[in-house]
Design a protein around this motif. Sequence first.
Motif, PDB file in Angstrom:
ATOM      1  N   ILE A  26       2.163 -13.009  -2.581  1.00  0.00           N
ATOM      2  CA  ILE A  26       3.076 -13.632  -1.627  1.00  0.00           C
ATOM      3  C   ILE A  26       2.892 -15.141  -1.574  1.00  0.00           C
ATOM      4  CG2 ILE A  26       3.754 -13.749   0.808  1.00  0.00           C
ATOM      5  CD1 ILE A  26       4.659 -11.227  -0.608  1.00  0.00           C
ATOM      6  N   LEU A  85       6.810  -9.044   1.207  1.00  0.00           N
ATOM      7  CA  LEU A  85       7.863  -9.494   0.299  1.00  0.00           C
ATOM      8  C   LEU A  85       9.254  -9.182   0.830  1.00  0.00           C
ATOM      9  CD1 LEU A  85       8.538 -10.776  -2.446  1.00  0.00           C
ATOM     10  CD2 LEU A  85       8.263  -8.517  -3.490  1.00  0.00           C
ATOM     11  N   TYR A  89      12.246 -11.967   0.276  1.00  0.00           N
ATOM     12  CA  TYR A  89      12.894 -11.545  -0.961  1.00  0.00           C
ATOM     13  C   TYR A  89      14.184 -12.315  -1.235  1.00  0.00           C
ATOM     14  CZ  TYR A  89      15.113  -8.484  -4.393  1.00  0.00           C
ATOM     15  OH  TYR A  89      15.734  -7.993  -5.513  1.00  0.00           O
TER      16      TYR A  89
END
Length: 384
Positions: A26, A85, A89
């Motif tokens: 991340i 995520l 995204y």
Amino acid sequence: MLKTLTSVTILICALNGLTAQQEFNIQKRTAIDGYYSEAHDVTTSDGYILEVHRIPFRRFQISENDKENPKPVVFLMHGLQGSSLSYIYLGPRRALAYLLAEAGYDVWMGNARGGLNSRRHVTLDPDEDAEDFFNYSYEDIALNDISDMIDYILKTTGQSQLHYIGHSQGGTVFFVMSYMRPEYNDKIKSAHLLAGVGYMEHFPNRLLNALAFSTDIIYSLAVDQGILEVLGPRNPNNFDEEVYRTNPVLSLLRILIDVIVSIHKQLEILAPASMKQYAHFGQNIRTKSFKRWNYGPLKNLIKYGSLSAPEYDLSKITINTTMHYTVNDDLLDERDVLSMASVIPNAKVRKIARETYNHNDFVLAPDSKELLYDYILEELDKNR
């Protein structure tokens, strides 16, 4: 424990780009997107080590001048098989975590046990001690992961309250924690649930409804076969075809995995989960209810004092809660959303204004900014 990316690291990451494996890092992903981030290790009361991610500043900033006025905190929790995520995204100018950071919030993103960078424990090895490590359902995530992450965030930021946003199972664990640990009602200023799954009287997915009738058998057989983790290293989809021809149990499990994958179209955002999480949802789908884990009559009597597993009482939740939903959701029916909202004292509902919007669009659809995130930001700003 705190791990950060410096401005030099951000520049190097931006120049080098991301490989497929790095998509799950991340910090590197946020660096590519232009955001400073931190990774914090939070150890739960039952020994799981969770990686929690923080985006404290706006894009292309690595510090801020105004340290006298702490920012309001927002905690984002993913759904089943999701991760941090999920909230980045869509990238800059579209992803919810980035929009919150740009609006001046201190953004934190949780990762449940067994998932992204949280497949760790102080004493248990997830591979060698799999039966113990993966012996958890969403209730364990609610009573340990969520509450412990919230406490860590509040302690680190020096705040007494935060805003909560949860997608799918992120809503489920919110319901469970807020009911079973009522003191956390005072720690959450407001909550926005994105297709938060709870009541299942009208569960809409026909195939999962059918599989749910055998959920206890499937789970028992899975444990016997050592299949305790969904989409992990021992996922049935990784086995040779010959295994399926000789093992009907694994064939049944493979059908379940295929259903899961078909629901989650964006495979790169999937993280592992425990088989018991699915079994717990399966028990509720079968009984058209929202109950604690069913051990069977005798064990239920010993643990709960009743022959059946108790219901989660949502009327005990006092948090100002907005429940966002869509009529095209294959995992949550509008009638169940309205029923939950009628029970929670300070809850209201909001239907997404696109008929084709589905369960995963809450974190994957590019038009979620206009359909959902702008509204959430407006509501949060009213109650910073």
